[in-house]
Design a protein around this motif. Sequence first.
Motif, PDB file in Angstrom:
ATOM      1  N   SER A 210      55.367  19.454  37.386  1.00  0.00           N
ATOM      2  CA  SER A 210      55.232  19.664  38.887  1.00  0.00           C
ATOM      3  C   SER A 210      55.232  18.003  39.361  1.00  0.00           C
ATOM      4  N   ASP A 211      55.944  18.165  40.570  1.00  0.00           N
ATOM      5  CA  ASP A 211      56.236  16.555  41.436  1.00  0.00           C
ATOM      6  C   ASP A 211      55.210  16.241  42.117  1.00  0.00           C
ATOM      7  N   ALA A 212      54.066  17.265  42.171  1.00  0.00           N
ATOM      8  CA  ALA A 212      52.886  17.065  43.466  1.00  0.00           C
ATOM      9  C   ALA A 212      51.573  17.100  42.491  1.00  0.00           C
ATOM     10  N   LEU A 213      50.680  17.183  43.224  1.00  0.00           N
ATOM     11  CA  LEU A 213      49.436  16.914  42.508  1.00  0.00           C
ATOM     12  C   LEU A 213      48.702  18.130  41.738  1.00  0.00           C
ATOM     13  N   PRO A 214      48.050  17.983  40.716  1.00  0.00           N
ATOM     14  CA  PRO A 214      47.376  19.249  40.123  1.00  0.00           C
ATOM     15  C   PRO A 214      46.294  19.519  41.062  1.00  0.00           C
ATOM     16  N   TRP A 215      46.068  20.895  40.913  1.00  0.00           N
ATOM     17  CA  TRP A 215      45.025  21.397  42.257  1.00  0.00           C
ATOM     18  C   TRP A 215      44.565  22.679  41.539  1.00  0.00           C
ATOM     19  N   THR A 216      43.369  22.764  42.237  1.00  0.00           N
ATOM     20  CA  THR A 216      42.677  24.087  42.105  1.00  0.00           C
ATOM     21  C   THR A 216      41.733  24.382  43.233  1.00  0.00           C
ATOM     22  N   PRO A 217      41.552  25.745  43.738  1.00  0.00           N
ATOM     23  CA  PRO A 217      40.815  25.911  45.010  1.00  0.00           C
ATOM     24  C   PRO A 217      39.604  25.314  45.007  1.00  0.00           C
ATOM     25  N   GLU A 218      38.786  25.116  43.893  1.00  0.00           N
ATOM     26  CA  GLU A 218      37.542  24.549  43.838  1.00  0.00           C
ATOM     27  C   GLU A 218      37.419  23.092  43.777  1.00  0.00           C
ATOM     28  N   LEU A 219      38.503  22.641  43.676  1.00  0.00           N
ATOM     29  CA  LEU A 219      38.672  21.124  43.289  1.00  0.00           C
ATOM     30  C   LEU A 219      37.728  20.258  44.436  1.00  0.00           C
ATOM     31  N   PRO A 220      38.034  20.611  45.633  1.00  0.00           N
ATOM     32  CA  PRO A 220      36.891  19.540  46.505  1.00  0.00           C
ATOM     33  C   PRO A 220      35.575  19.863  46.263  1.00  0.00           C
ATOM     34  N   ALA A 221      35.083  20.837  46.279  1.00  0.00           N
ATOM     35  CA  ALA A 221      33.626  21.326  45.944  1.00  0.00           C
ATOM     36  C   ALA A 221      33.328  20.865  44.585  1.00  0.00           C
ATOM     37  N   GLU A 222      33.989  20.683  43.583  1.00  0.00           N
ATOM     38  CA  GLU A 222      33.635  20.228  42.125  1.00  0.00           C
ATOM     39  C   GLU A 222      33.630  18.554  42.348  1.00  0.00           C
ATOM     40  N   PHE A 223      34.683  18.084  43.087  1.00  0.00           N
ATOM     41  CA  PHE A 223      34.618  16.773  43.052  1.00  0.00           C
ATOM     42  C   PHE A 223      33.384  15.885  44.053  1.00  0.00           C
ATOM     43  N   GLU A 224      33.247  16.787  44.952  1.00  0.00           N
ATOM     44  CA  GLU A 224      31.960  16.147  45.677  1.00  0.00           C
ATOM     45  C   GLU A 224      30.792  16.326  44.862  1.00  0.00           C
TER      46      GLU A 224
ATOM     47  N   ARG B 288      30.348  16.431  41.550  1.00  0.00           N
ATOM     48  CA  ARG B 288      30.534  15.466  40.254  1.00  0.00           C
ATOM     49  C   ARG B 288      30.430  14.109  40.652  1.00  0.00           C
ATOM     50  N   ARG B 289      31.266  13.741  41.680  1.00  0.00           N
ATOM     51  CA  ARG B 289      31.570  12.351  42.117  1.00  0.00           C
ATOM     52  C   ARG B 289      30.391  11.749  43.180  1.00  0.00           C
ATOM     53  N   GLY B 290      29.866  12.842  43.843  1.00  0.00           N
ATOM     54  CA  GLY B 290      28.925  12.377  44.899  1.00  0.00           C
ATOM     55  C   GLY B 290      29.535  11.931  46.308  1.00  0.00           C
ATOM     56  N   TYR B 291      30.616  12.184  46.470  1.00  0.00           N
ATOM     57  CA  TYR B 291      31.355  11.859  47.757  1.00  0.00           C
ATOM     58  C   TYR B 291      32.598  12.795  47.931  1.00  0.00           C
ATOM     59  N   PRO B 292      32.805  13.066  49.413  1.00  0.00           N
ATOM     60  CA  PRO B 292      33.935  13.957  49.520  1.00  0.00           C
ATOM     61  C   PRO B 292      35.408  13.601  49.179  1.00  0.00           C
ATOM     62  N   LEU B 293      36.204  14.598  48.513  1.00  0.00           N
ATOM     63  CA  LEU B 293      37.486  14.039  48.009  1.00  0.00           C
ATOM     64  C   LEU B 293      38.409  13.665  49.444  1.00  0.00           C
TER      65      LEU B 293
ATOM     66  N   ASP C 281      38.482   8.703  39.830  1.00  0.00           N
ATOM     67  CA  ASP C 281      37.699   9.741  39.880  1.00  0.00           C
ATOM     68  C   ASP C 281      38.134  11.087  40.161  1.00  0.00           C
ATOM     69  N   TYR C 282      39.430  11.219  40.647  1.00  0.00           N
ATOM     70  CA  TYR C 282      40.050  12.346  40.648  1.00  0.00           C
ATOM     71  C   TYR C 282      40.324  12.897  39.432  1.00  0.00           C
ATOM     72  N   TRP C 283      41.151  11.995  38.704  1.00  0.00           N
ATOM     73  CA  TRP C 283      41.528  12.269  37.262  1.00  0.00           C
ATOM     74  C   TRP C 283      40.655  12.844  36.317  1.00  0.00           C
ATOM     75  N   ASP C 284      39.119  11.874  36.582  1.00  0.00           N
ATOM     76  CA  ASP C 284      38.065  12.199  35.738  1.00  0.00           C
ATOM     77  C   ASP C 284      37.506  13.738  36.080  1.00  0.00           C
ATOM     78  N   THR C 285      37.618  14.168  37.370  1.00  0.00           N
ATOM     79  CA  THR C 285      37.071  15.644  37.713  1.00  0.00           C
ATOM     80  C   THR C 285      38.096  16.584  37.095  1.00  0.00           C
ATOM     81  N   VAL C 286      39.414  16.209  37.449  1.00  0.00           N
ATOM     82  CA  VAL C 286      40.481  17.286  36.982  1.00  0.00           C
ATOM     83  C   VAL C 286      40.237  17.448  35.323  1.00  0.00           C
ATOM     84  N   SER C 287      40.129  16.342  34.624  1.00  0.00           N
ATOM     85  CA  SER C 287      39.895  16.496  33.287  1.00  0.00           C
ATOM     86  C   SER C 287      38.608  17.186  32.825  1.00  0.00           C
TER      87      SER C 287
END
Length: 263
Positions: free
Chosen positions: A46-60, A62-67, A96-102
């Motif tokens: 893909s030329d774009a960013l890997p994504w999943t619908p729950e990523l914004p909520a999971e990022f916040e 796990r990382r403690g701030y909004p994506l 932080d983004y790639w840690d969350t995706v991983s």
Amino acid sequence: MVDHFSRAGTHAVIDFWERRLLTPSIRKLLKRSGGALFEDSIEIESDALPWTPELPAEFERRRGYPLTDVLPVVVLADEDPVFAFDPVLTRHARKDYWDTVSELFNEHHFTALRDWAHSLGLRLRAQPYGLQTDAIEAAAILDVPEGESLGFKNLDDYRCLAGGRDMAGGAVLSCEAGGVPGRGLHDDVAQAAADDGRRVRGGAQPDGAARLLVRERAGRAVAGVRGVHAVRGVRWGTRSRGARASPPGTTSPTFPDISREST
């Protein structure tokens, strides 16, 4: 395309297998034969960013701030970053983004598939690379992590997977061997054995003693390969006889009967 970063995506795969493929007769055959389910390297192009619908909520969570606060420096166009903040913040946000995706990938994909494979009496063998995810952690999750001669460029690629395997108390690092750019169908057994001997030094061996398995006339073919010697009589199913190769001076281990393993 299945979502590799969510429970829903993995459950869709499992549900398909359970409903369409795993008939009572297939389940009996799997139980009798054993072995492992296998997944090849993760080729999500893909030329774009890997994504999943729950990523914004999971990022916040796990990382403690909004994506959304750092999304401009994370987003990609044609696989390249579009914007940047100051260097420290940019590196931190992208990590932080790639840690969350991983984490999502390893939890919802590999861990879920491994547990499902165990419920069928099987193991999970996979090549846990192809994305910017933590392949070392994935190697610790898998029953049998696997590398490959075609895509791995140096021994450190194998050592990374071997490190994850060892931290989890595993014993096997498999290798999809024989694929070498520019040498398709040209290698003889001696060259293949020499190449595999180098991979053994990177950790791609089953049990701590270097072991190579080659077919039929391997005893003669590897006789001149430095660091490898052949011992005849290893069983290769019911089809042929082969050779066991170990470094001189080591105790040759006993091979399992691999007649039921895929080739």
